[in-house]
Design a protein around this motif. Structure first.
Motif, PDB file in Angstrom:
ATOM      1  N   ALA A 254       0.750  10.238   2.924  1.00  0.00           N
ATOM      2  CA  ALA A 254       1.994   9.477   2.781  1.00  0.00           C
ATOM      3  C   ALA A 254       1.808   8.373   1.750  1.00  0.00           C
ATOM      4  O   ALA A 254       0.745   7.751   1.671  1.00  0.00           O
ATOM      5  N   THR A 255       2.843   8.131   0.973  1.00  0.00           N
ATOM      6  CA  THR A 255       2.836   7.024   0.025  1.00  0.00           C
ATOM      7  C   THR A 255       2.965   5.707   0.781  1.00  0.00           C
ATOM      8  O   THR A 255       3.271   5.677   1.978  1.00  0.00           O
ATOM      9  N   GLY A 256       2.780   4.603   0.057  1.00  0.00           N
ATOM     10  CA  GLY A 256       2.957   3.296   0.676  1.00  0.00           C
ATOM     11  C   GLY A 256       4.371   3.102   1.202  1.00  0.00           C
ATOM     12  O   GLY A 256       4.580   2.514   2.261  1.00  0.00           O
ATOM     13  N   LYS A 257       5.365   3.623   0.462  1.00  0.00           N
ATOM     14  CA  LYS A 257       6.755   3.467   0.898  1.00  0.00           C
ATOM     15  C   LYS A 257       7.011   4.235   2.186  1.00  0.00           C
ATOM     16  O   LYS A 257       7.650   3.724   3.110  1.00  0.00           O
ATOM     17  N   ALA A 285      12.214   7.963  -0.411  1.00  0.00           N
ATOM     18  CA  ALA A 285      10.753   7.895  -0.332  1.00  0.00           C
ATOM     19  C   ALA A 285      10.132   9.287  -0.436  1.00  0.00           C
ATOM     20  O   ALA A 285       9.074   9.469  -1.052  1.00  0.00           O
ATOM     21  N   LEU A 286      10.765  10.285   0.156  1.00  0.00           N
ATOM     22  CA  LEU A 286      10.240  11.653   0.101  1.00  0.00           C
ATOM     23  C   LEU A 286      10.349  12.220  -1.310  1.00  0.00           C
ATOM     24  O   LEU A 286       9.435  12.911  -1.787  1.00  0.00           O
ATOM     25  N   HIS A 287      11.452  11.942  -2.005  1.00  0.00           N
ATOM     26  CA  HIS A 287      11.585  12.393  -3.391  1.00  0.00           C
ATOM     27  C   HIS A 287      10.485  11.778  -4.256  1.00  0.00           C
ATOM     28  O   HIS A 287       9.882  12.464  -5.100  1.00  0.00           O
ATOM     29  N   GLN A 288      10.215  10.509  -4.056  1.00  0.00           N
ATOM     30  CA  GLN A 288       9.181   9.859  -4.860  1.00  0.00           C
ATOM     31  C   GLN A 288       7.793  10.381  -4.502  1.00  0.00           C
ATOM     32  O   GLN A 288       6.926  10.492  -5.379  1.00  0.00           O
ATOM     33  N   ALA A 289       7.560  10.712  -3.239  1.00  0.00           N
ATOM     34  CA  ALA A 289       6.286  11.325  -2.854  1.00  0.00           C
ATOM     35  C   ALA A 289       6.140  12.695  -3.509  1.00  0.00           C
ATOM     36  O   ALA A 289       5.057  13.056  -3.997  1.00  0.00           O
ATOM     37  N   ASN A 290       7.232  13.444  -3.558  1.00  0.00           N
ATOM     38  CA  ASN A 290       7.184  14.779  -4.154  1.00  0.00           C
ATOM     39  C   ASN A 290       6.819  14.722  -5.633  1.00  0.00           C
ATOM     40  O   ASN A 290       6.155  15.618  -6.153  1.00  0.00           O
ATOM     41  N   TYR A 303      -2.102  17.418  -2.797  1.00  0.00           N
ATOM     42  CA  TYR A 303      -2.388  16.071  -2.319  1.00  0.00           C
ATOM     43  C   TYR A 303      -1.630  15.066  -3.170  1.00  0.00           C
ATOM     44  O   TYR A 303      -1.067  15.410  -4.214  1.00  0.00           O
ATOM     45  N   LEU A 304      -1.607  13.822  -2.712  1.00  0.00           N
ATOM     46  CA  LEU A 304      -0.942  12.762  -3.464  1.00  0.00           C
ATOM     47  C   LEU A 304      -1.876  12.223  -4.542  1.00  0.00           C
ATOM     48  O   LEU A 304      -3.070  12.008  -4.296  1.00  0.00           O
ATOM     49  N   PHE A 305      -1.330  12.000  -5.723  1.00  0.00           N
ATOM     50  CA  PHE A 305      -2.104  11.398  -6.800  1.00  0.00           C
ATOM     51  C   PHE A 305      -2.720  10.101  -6.304  1.00  0.00           C
ATOM     52  O   PHE A 305      -2.061   9.289  -5.645  1.00  0.00           O
TER      53      PHE A 305
END
Length: 449
Positions: A254-257, A285-290, A303-305
């Motif tokens: 998960a991102t910080g957001k 937040a999900l769009h930005q994670a994607n 995985y997340l950058f």
């Protein structure tokens, strides 16, 4: 038989809830929901609710709504659903059985984020029409059986209602908001948000957010207390008494957001439902994670950058041939205020938004505007598309004006164009992609080539 005289053969029971049972039929695209309660008054209320629901406008929503009632003496309805879907429950069970291997084999992080985006979009659109879904759980969320796809539909929509006229507050154990479990509230968009957050946390980490080590190793009464909201969630910022080492750490997936939204929902939103973030915030937040998803070429996971530029699951370093795009708001010079010492007055001002996107070779990146706080349309139009290939970076305007800038030189991009691969790394100069009218404040994406 339905009221039009069409007959269906029940072939497989898919699930059973508090109000009825869902069956597959001999038609692969048709399901039957049967009402099982014996109370006649309850049965009549339910039939009135289904008849009302059939009259509502649920267009553009991924919701399998009732199409026809069953003929008496049966109580129920038929619904149409595309073939090749399974309950989300099975995806959650795969982690419980196979652990991280099951997580990766069934689409990994990338697929889970895409599924959650579709669920958040459907709920946000429903909420924007003044409606709540009601009893949201993995049993009534259906997803593609094939891991290559990320289709998602909601079924068993019997409890959809206008928020001003809620249905009776039934809920599925583990997914009911605390105020529902305590019998202190009816369905609302706020109880939908709670159920969504629980499902999202489970799907991303493999853990129920309130079943930490204290609950899983304690007396059964502790689980009841946790679901009533009397115990801290497993990621509580101050109280670690119900934490767990099981599953996948939230910071890995998960991102910080997104992490902030979970904390807001499960801490302040535990006792104050109005503090729960709206579905529009979850969707943003999900769009930005994607946009930050990286596909590992070694273990085929996603995985997340991250700052280490390595796979969170196998540790393999990310190949350096990716491109990173950082978003800014650009304010033209003539629209800046007249302030003493304003050194941006001659060239405009860049305000970093914190949003960034990763593009890997042989992949495409569709860039959209930021999600508005009130989500009112099916999807935001894509503004431009980026594609990284062996011969260079392709830039294609879609539904916006696009211009590319290097140092002080700005050129319009009227059609698909390419930055040649042989130019990459020739200098440290940065490129700016202006998206919108150059004479007005607009979005800008900054990158190196």
């Amino acid at each position: 038989m339905d009221i039009s005289g069409h007959t269906y053969v029940l072939t497989e029971k898919l699930g059973k809830g508090g109000q009825g049972v869902v069956w597959k039929t001999d038609n692969p695209k048709v399901l039957v929901k049967g009402f099982t309660a014996k109370d006649q008054a309850q049965r009549e209320r339910w039939l009135e609710q289904i008849a009302w629901l059939m009259r509502q406008d649920l267009a553009a929503l991924n919701i399998a709504r009732p199409l026809a009632l069953l003929r008496a003496p049966r109580a129920g309805y038929i619904l149409e659903l595309m073939d090749g879907l399974i309950p989300l429950t099975r995806l959650l069970e795969s982690f419980a059985v196979d652990g991280v291997d099951g997580y990766l084999l069934r689409g990994g992080l990338a697929r889970r984020v895409q599924l959650l985006m579709k669920l958040a979009s459907t709920l946000s659109l429903l909420h924007s029409r003044g409606m709540a879904f009601g009893d949201l759980s993995p049993d009534n969320i259906y997803v593609s059986a094939e891991t290559e796809h990320a289709e998602l539909w909601l079924i068993d929509c019997d409890n959809i209602s206008f928020e001003s006229q809620p249905c009776r507050a039934l809920y599925t154990p583990d997914y009911g908001a605390p105020e529902l479990v305590r019998g202190q509230a009816d369905f609302s968009t706020l109880t939908d948000i709670w159920s969504f957050a629980v499902i999202a946390y489970q799907l991303l980490t493999g853990n129920h957010p309130f079943k930490g080590d204290m609950v899983s190793s304690g007396e059964p009464a502790l689980e009841a207390q946790a679901l009533r909201g009397d115990l801290p969630w497993i990621g509580h910022s101050e109280d670690r008494s119900n934490a767990t080492e099981c599953g996948i750490a939230l910071g890995t997936v998960a991102t910080g957001k997104l992490t902030q939204l979970f904390a807001l929902c499960f801490e302040q939103g535990l006792t104050e439902p109005t503090e729960r973030p709206s579905m529009a915030y979850w969707l943003e937040a999900l769009h930005q994670a994607n946009e930050r998803i990286v596909h590992c070429q070694a273990c085929t996971s996603s995985y997340l950058f991250n700052r280490e530029c390595s796979c969170s699951f196998c540790g393999t370093a990310l190949a350096e041939n990716f491109a990173l795009f950082n978003e800014y708001h650009f304010i033209p010079p003539d629209q800046l205020p007249e302030l003493d010492g304003n050194d941006s007055k001659d060239k405009g001002r860049l305000d970093k938004t914190g949003r960034f996107a990763v593009l890997q070779p042989d992949c495409k990146l569709m860039l959209r505007a930021n999600i508005p706080s009130q989500w009112y349309s099916e999807s935001l139009p894509p503004l431009l598309q980026l594609e990284l290939s062996d011969d260079g970076l392709w830039i294609e305007p879609l539904q916006s004006k696009v211009a590319i800038q290097r140092e002080s030189k700005i050129n319009q991009v009227p059609r698909r164009m390419k930055l040649n691969a042989e130019l990459r790394g020739a200098s440290n100069a940065e490129f700016l992609l202006h998206v919108g009218d150059l004479a007005k404040p607009h979005l800008l994406w900054r990158f190196k080539w």
